[in-house]
Every structure is written in structure tokens, then in C-alpha cells.
Motif scaffolding. Sequence first.
Motif, PDB file in Angstrom:
ATOM      1  N   ARG A 237      36.911  73.421  54.192  1.00 24.37           N
ATOM      2  CA  ARG A 237      35.997  72.288  53.951  1.00 24.37           C
ATOM      3  C   ARG A 237      35.690  72.233  52.470  1.00 24.37           C
ATOM      4  O   ARG A 237      35.421  73.248  51.844  1.00 24.37           O
ATOM      5  N   VAL A 249       8.056  69.461  53.352  1.00 24.29           N
ATOM      6  CA  VAL A 249       9.024  69.238  54.417  1.00 24.29           C
ATOM      7  C   VAL A 249       9.386  67.752  54.484  1.00 24.29           C
ATOM      8  O   VAL A 249      10.562  67.397  54.602  1.00 24.29           O
ATOM      9  N   ALA A 253      13.030  66.118  54.053  1.00 28.89           N
ATOM     10  CA  ALA A 253      13.622  65.313  55.131  1.00 28.89           C
ATOM     11  C   ALA A 253      14.026  63.944  54.605  1.00 28.89           C
ATOM     12  O   ALA A 253      15.069  63.400  54.980  1.00 28.89           O
TER      13      ALA A 253
ATOM     14  N   ILE B 279      27.809  61.124  66.897  1.00 33.90           N
ATOM     15  CA  ILE B 279      26.749  61.924  66.284  1.00 33.90           C
ATOM     16  C   ILE B 279      26.304  62.979  67.298  1.00 33.90           C
ATOM     17  O   ILE B 279      26.093  62.675  68.472  1.00 33.90           O
ATOM     18  N   LEU B 303      19.060  58.779  66.737  1.00 33.12           N
ATOM     19  CA  LEU B 303      20.354  58.547  66.095  1.00 33.12           C
ATOM     20  C   LEU B 303      21.389  57.976  67.061  1.00 33.12           C
ATOM     21  O   LEU B 303      22.505  57.668  66.665  1.00 33.12           O
ATOM     22  N   ASP B 335      31.256  62.186  63.638  1.00 31.28           N
ATOM     23  CA  ASP B 335      31.085  61.822  62.240  1.00 31.28           C
ATOM     24  C   ASP B 335      29.964  62.649  61.611  1.00 31.28           C
ATOM     25  O   ASP B 335      30.007  62.973  60.433  1.00 31.28           O
ATOM     26  N   LEU B 336      28.960  62.957  62.417  1.00 31.77           N
ATOM     27  CA  LEU B 336      27.797  63.694  61.907  1.00 31.77           C
ATOM     28  C   LEU B 336      27.413  64.782  62.900  1.00 31.77           C
ATOM     29  O   LEU B 336      27.208  64.502  64.087  1.00 31.77           O
ATOM     30  N   ILE B 338      24.602  67.820  63.287  1.00 29.97           N
ATOM     31  CA  ILE B 338      23.395  68.444  62.741  1.00 29.97           C
ATOM     32  C   ILE B 338      23.124  69.718  63.527  1.00 29.97           C
ATOM     33  O   ILE B 338      22.814  69.673  64.721  1.00 29.97           O
ATOM     34  N   ILE B 357      30.752  65.118  58.686  1.00 31.33           N
ATOM     35  CA  ILE B 357      29.627  65.608  57.888  1.00 31.33           C
ATOM     36  C   ILE B 357      28.864  66.643  58.718  1.00 31.33           C
ATOM     37  O   ILE B 357      28.527  66.383  59.873  1.00 31.33           O
ATOM     38  N   VAL B 359      25.470  69.045  58.817  1.00 32.72           N
ATOM     39  CA  VAL B 359      24.149  69.326  58.262  1.00 32.72           C
ATOM     40  C   VAL B 359      23.631  70.587  58.940  1.00 32.72           C
ATOM     41  O   VAL B 359      23.733  70.719  60.164  1.00 32.72           O
ATOM     42  N   ILE B 384      11.138  70.670  60.240  1.00 32.96           N
ATOM     43  CA  ILE B 384      12.115  69.801  59.576  1.00 32.96           C
ATOM     44  C   ILE B 384      12.676  68.741  60.528  1.00 32.96           C
ATOM     45  O   ILE B 384      12.796  67.562  60.158  1.00 32.96           O
ATOM     46  N   ALA B 387      10.324  65.864  61.115  1.00 34.29           N
ATOM     47  CA  ALA B 387      10.186  65.086  59.876  1.00 34.29           C
ATOM     48  C   ALA B 387      11.423  64.216  59.665  1.00 34.29           C
ATOM     49  O   ALA B 387      11.328  63.050  59.277  1.00 34.29           O
ATOM     50  N   LEU B 388      12.569  64.797  59.957  1.00 35.93           N
ATOM     51  CA  LEU B 388      13.826  64.063  59.812  1.00 35.93           C
ATOM     52  C   LEU B 388      13.888  62.903  60.819  1.00 35.93           C
ATOM     53  O   LEU B 388      14.327  61.795  60.495  1.00 35.93           O
ATOM     54  N   GLN B 391      11.908  60.087  59.479  1.00 36.48           N
ATOM     55  CA  GLN B 391      12.627  59.405  58.400  1.00 36.48           C
ATOM     56  C   GLN B 391      13.665  58.430  58.953  1.00 36.48           C
ATOM     57  O   GLN B 391      13.794  57.296  58.501  1.00 36.48           O
ATOM     58  N   PHE B 392      14.421  58.904  59.945  1.00 37.00           N
ATOM     59  CA  PHE B 392      15.472  58.054  60.517  1.00 37.00           C
ATOM     60  C   PHE B 392      14.870  56.878  61.269  1.00 37.00           C
ATOM     61  O   PHE B 392      15.377  55.768  61.215  1.00 37.00           O
ATOM     62  N   ARG B 395      13.976  54.358  58.682  1.00 36.02           N
ATOM     63  CA  ARG B 395      15.118  53.711  58.042  1.00 36.02           C
ATOM     64  C   ARG B 395      15.912  52.852  59.026  1.00 36.02           C
ATOM     65  O   ARG B 395      16.448  51.815  58.658  1.00 36.02           O
ATOM     66  N   LEU B 396      16.014  53.332  60.272  1.00 39.52           N
ATOM     67  CA  LEU B 396      16.819  52.578  61.234  1.00 39.52           C
ATOM     68  C   LEU B 396      16.033  51.401  61.780  1.00 39.52           C
ATOM     69  O   LEU B 396      16.614  50.427  62.225  1.00 39.52           O
ATOM     70  N   ARG B 400      18.011  50.303  66.100  1.00 41.33           N
ATOM     71  CA  ARG B 400      18.311  51.051  67.313  1.00 41.33           C
ATOM     72  C   ARG B 400      17.163  50.977  68.288  1.00 41.33           C
ATOM     73  O   ARG B 400      16.038  50.965  67.885  1.00 41.33           O
TER      74      ARG B 400
END
Lengths: 266, 400
Positions: A237, A249, A253, B279, B303, B335-336, B338, B357, B359, B384, B387-388, B391-392, B395-396, B400
Motif C-alpha cells: 500500500r 476529538v 473527527a 463502505i 454512511l 471503497d472505504l 474504517i 481507503i 481508516v 472518536i 464524533a465522526l 461530522q458525516f 456533511r451528508l 442520505r
Amino acid sequence: MNIIVCIKQVPNTTEVKINPETGTLMREGVPSIINPFDTYALEESLRLREKFGGAVAVISMGPPQAVEALREALAMGADRAYLLSDRKFSGSDTWATAYTLAHAVRKTGPFDMIICGKQAIDGDTGQVGPGVAGQLGITQLTYVFKIRRLDPEGGTIIVERLLEEGREIVEAKIPVLLTVVKDINQPRFPSLAGIRRAARADIPTWTAADIAPADPSRLGLDGSPTRVVTICSPPPRAGKAEMIQADSVDAAAAVLAGRIFSRKVL
Amino acid sequence: MPLLKIDKDECAGCGACIDACPFGAIVMVGDKVEVSEQCTGCGACVDICPMAALSLPERAQETSEDLASYQGVWVWIEQFRGEARGISWEMMGQGRRLADARRTSLTACVLGRNARQIADEAVTFGADRVFLADHPELAEYRTAPYAGILSGLVRRYRPEIFILGASSRGRDLAGSVATELYTGLTADCTGLDIDPDSGLLRQTRPAFGGNIMATIICPNRRPQMCTVRHRVFETPAPDPDRRGQIIEINPALGKEPIASRVVDFIMEEGEVNLADARIIVSGGRGVGGPEGFEPIRRLAEVLGGAVGASRSAVDAGWIPYAHQVGQTGRTVRPDLYIACGISGAIQHLAGMITARIIVAINKNPEAPIFGVADYGIVGDLFEIVPALTEQFKKRLGGKR
């Protein structure tokens, strides 16, 4: 229930390290184990024998040291074991392996069921089980994770197969060949008495001559339709991970979400 | 006796072959190498040797078969409940490219009940010709009738290449058909191309849990058969104006009872279909218990992804086996990906390393998962991941 279990001796990949310079596997001193999926096959056969009677025979094809895997299978409780080992078997691909195993199965006598692991963790093909079923002309039920019902008198079995969309429940007529996934059971450890019995057990080695009706031109490298032309390490990779650090945090994020968005995979 | 021959007079004892051997079959004894019974005759070492001291026996050439009489590329179209599976269209895209490279035609094989519209679809995805076997007994996939029909078609029409998706059904079927036809089958390919000199199909696949890549050919038998993993090849754009020939075949079914019968199907609820997932959010030992998967599920949901797990989480009983990613679970190619609280044991990496990708979220900065990740955060996944998720969500928004 006379059950035959096909097992393969494989390197214990939990102990395989990669040579950082050449990118190749460092196999020196790596112990061999029974292919993990095959231990589920063996355990399932022992449970069926405990419930329905009969005998469990184990077959393995491999170099002479594969006898250790068979001894372990006997220690777990198998009744008989046979080693298929001959230079003439060397270089077998999945077709030739299945052909050879099928001839060995015939030689062991009448059977009701063959159980194999869904695949070996070294080759990862999952083709030998279907190949053996095809050679013997019996029904195959692959990716089995539960035997729901077995009716020896009626000669039927109902199993659950693990497929992508869910679980398929299939009924089939015996004899069948099952390949099993990990979830089907929790394999037992060999007992002390089992280990002692296995140490004394006579494990016959069968050569190409012993499975004589087998066509010698279909064995080993010559009998194998496929040929490996190159082996290499997979491309590594690219680059190193970007480690995301931030004061909080939430900030971290946010940065991570931004990075993922910029890659346009959502 | 191993297959490999070592010319001891030529061997310089450099050890290049020891590094090249994927099976650990070559060892240094004194100042020369020796080969053990572990040798499978794969040939990885032969060209590496600077002294040309290594050789394998030549194989007998197949002469009885007229290989040139086998022409065309075939793809099996997998259907479930009357709908084609996406992996089959991925196969059609690659099948089209191979057919064009061989200047030949692409044929789709559709087996099912009331499957006419799948045959039409196959044309839009690139088929020049479709064999359609439409029969009530073919409604659900079963090995024997499917393998019997396909073997019969191959014997009659002699394709040069036959590709199937490496789904559970595809692998089940391909193994049966190749056995019946006595031809080569390469499982779980991640690369297919035509050798410009020989015209042979070069089939590349991972083995040893992805630690090595092997390229395999089938020189003397036909068709050259392979199964190909999910999401290796792009799904082509369908062309509704494309024209192709649909040939209905009447399978001889119903005379003899088929030895197996599908009695029920339990659909996995929710997000388990890892093979198709674009995902995947996965949890490992770090999630700490069954309830620890809750934040992971919420992130996956936001997601539109599937939930995966490491072996330790499955073995601990926190989540069913169907979610397991890795060597003894499923191999995925999203594709992703996590990875949350997953250390990254070699067996887990084997199942997800080809994700586009990766993560990694882990408390331990030394966790091997960071070695393969594109992005990493060291810290507590229970802080985390939510929190993530927020965020999504932001943004989304309404998407969705």
C-alpha cells in the motif's frame, strides 16, 4: 454414519512473518497445523458419530510429514487415518488433488458423508471439496454452518448454508459432501487417552499404485490443467498513514471527515 | 521426492531461491541449497537463480485436443430471486475487454425462472449472445442442474474462456463445472489479462492470505475457467441500444428428481452483505462487548455501509460470524474501510487490505493496522466514532 473427513496440513500463518527486504514469506521454523476449517469438519463428524454411531476416517494428501496432522485427527477421536503421499502426486492443482482424494475415498469403502473445510488457509481456493463431490458424482453442499437435521434411515440431511444474502436451508439426499465454515462448532482438544492411542496407531501411506484405478496421467503436475507462471509479493500500500491530530476529538473527527470527503468515495 | 531439480555443480549458494520460495521448501545445507518435500513445483525460484541451476520437469503437451476450436468468452450471470447479482455485471465488463482483446464474442449464460429480463439486461451490459435456460426447476440455484446445463453448453459450443463471479454460488458452481469438464479453474482472481505472445488468459490471484500473488495459466485444457472476486472490476455502464442474440435452450429437467431442494431462505437483516458493500465500518477487540458495536452500527448507518468485525470480536460472541472480515471470515474490497479498535493481525489484513481507503482508529499508536491505513487517529473509539458520525451527518445532510 460412515464419515470421511479430508484434511490438509498447512503452515500456521499466525506465525508467518514477511521478510521486509524481499517481501517474501519467512517460513523457516513455522509450525504446521491442521487447516483450521478442517478442524471444524472433523469436529462435526465426531459429533455426528456420537449421535448416530458409525466411524470417522480421515484422509490427507501431502508430504510424509502430513502424517502428524492425521495423528492429531486421531487424537481428537477419528477412528482411522490414511496418508496419500507419493512423488507422483507432487505439483497437483485443485483438479488433480480432488481426483486423487476421490480415488482414496473409494478405496476406504462405503460412506454416507464426506466433510471438508470450506477452503485451506494457504491456497484459499475452496475448489477441492466441490472437486471431490464432482469426481464421485455425489451432491455437494458448500459453506454449511449448521446441520439442522440428519435422518440416516430416510437418507436425508437438512443444512443451513451461509451465502452473501443470508442463510439458505437445503435438503439433500445422502450421500453428500459438505464443506463447512468456521461457525459450525467449537473443535475439541485431543484427550490424553486420544493422544496415546494416536501415537500407537498405524497410519497407512497410500501411493499412486495403491489407488491403482486412478489414471496416472491425471495425477500430480502432469495431471493438473493449471500451471503457476509467476509468484510475487502483492504491491505494498502506497505511503504511510496520515496520522490526524487535533486539539479536540471533534476537531480531529472534522479533519478526518474532510479527508474522506475529498477522496470522493461517499 | 520434490519436483525441483538442483544442479549442485552450478549452485553458487547465493540463497536467492530461498527468499523466492513461497513454501519455505529450500534450505541452505553447507554452501549449497537443498529442496524439501514442501516443494510444490510452483516454479517461483527457477528464473530467480543467477546460475540457472534450478529446473522443473517439462510437462507433456496436450495434443489430442484442438485448442483452436475453442473460441469466445463466456460469463455466468448469477441471479437471486429473479434479479441479477451485481458481481455478474462486473464480470461482463471484464469479459467484454477480454473478448475484444481476443477479437471474439462475449456470451452470457442466464439460468433461472422467468429470467428473460435478465437476458435482456445482459445484452445491455455487453453480451453479443445470451444462452437463456428458463425453467421452474432453475428458480433457485442448485449445483447439479446448473452445473449440468453449463457443462453441456460448454461441450457443445466450446468457449475459450469462462468467467464466474467468486460469490458463494459462483465458487460452488465453477468447482463442479471444471471438475466435470476436466479443465483448469483459478479461484478468486483479482487480475485477468491476455498474454500478448501466447494468447493465454493470465489469471492473477492472492494466496497465503494475500501474502503472495500467483499468476496462473491453463495451457492445454479448455475452457480457461476462473472465478473473480467482488468489486475488482468496475461495473460497466449499460447501453440500452445494444443489440444481441438471445438463444433459449430447453434444459432436460424434471425427468429425474434433483437430489437437493431449497426449503427456506433467511435473509440477513440489516447491514451484513459485506461482499457488495462500498463502505464497511468494522469493530475489533477494542469495542469491548456486544453493546460496543452500537456506535459502529450508527456510523455504518449514516454512511450507508455494512458492519464488519475482527475475529476476536466474533470469537468473543459479540457479533455473529457473518460479519467477520479476514482469513477465516470474508474477504472484502470496499471503497472505504474504517477499522475501529482493530489491531490489524495479519489474518485480518488479509481480508481487507485491498480496500481503496483504509481508516484506522485505535488506542495503541503501535497497532499494525496503522501500517496499512491511509488515515489514522490514535484515541478512544467511543469518543472518536460518535464524533465522526456527527461530522458525516452534518456533511451528508439530506443526501442520505
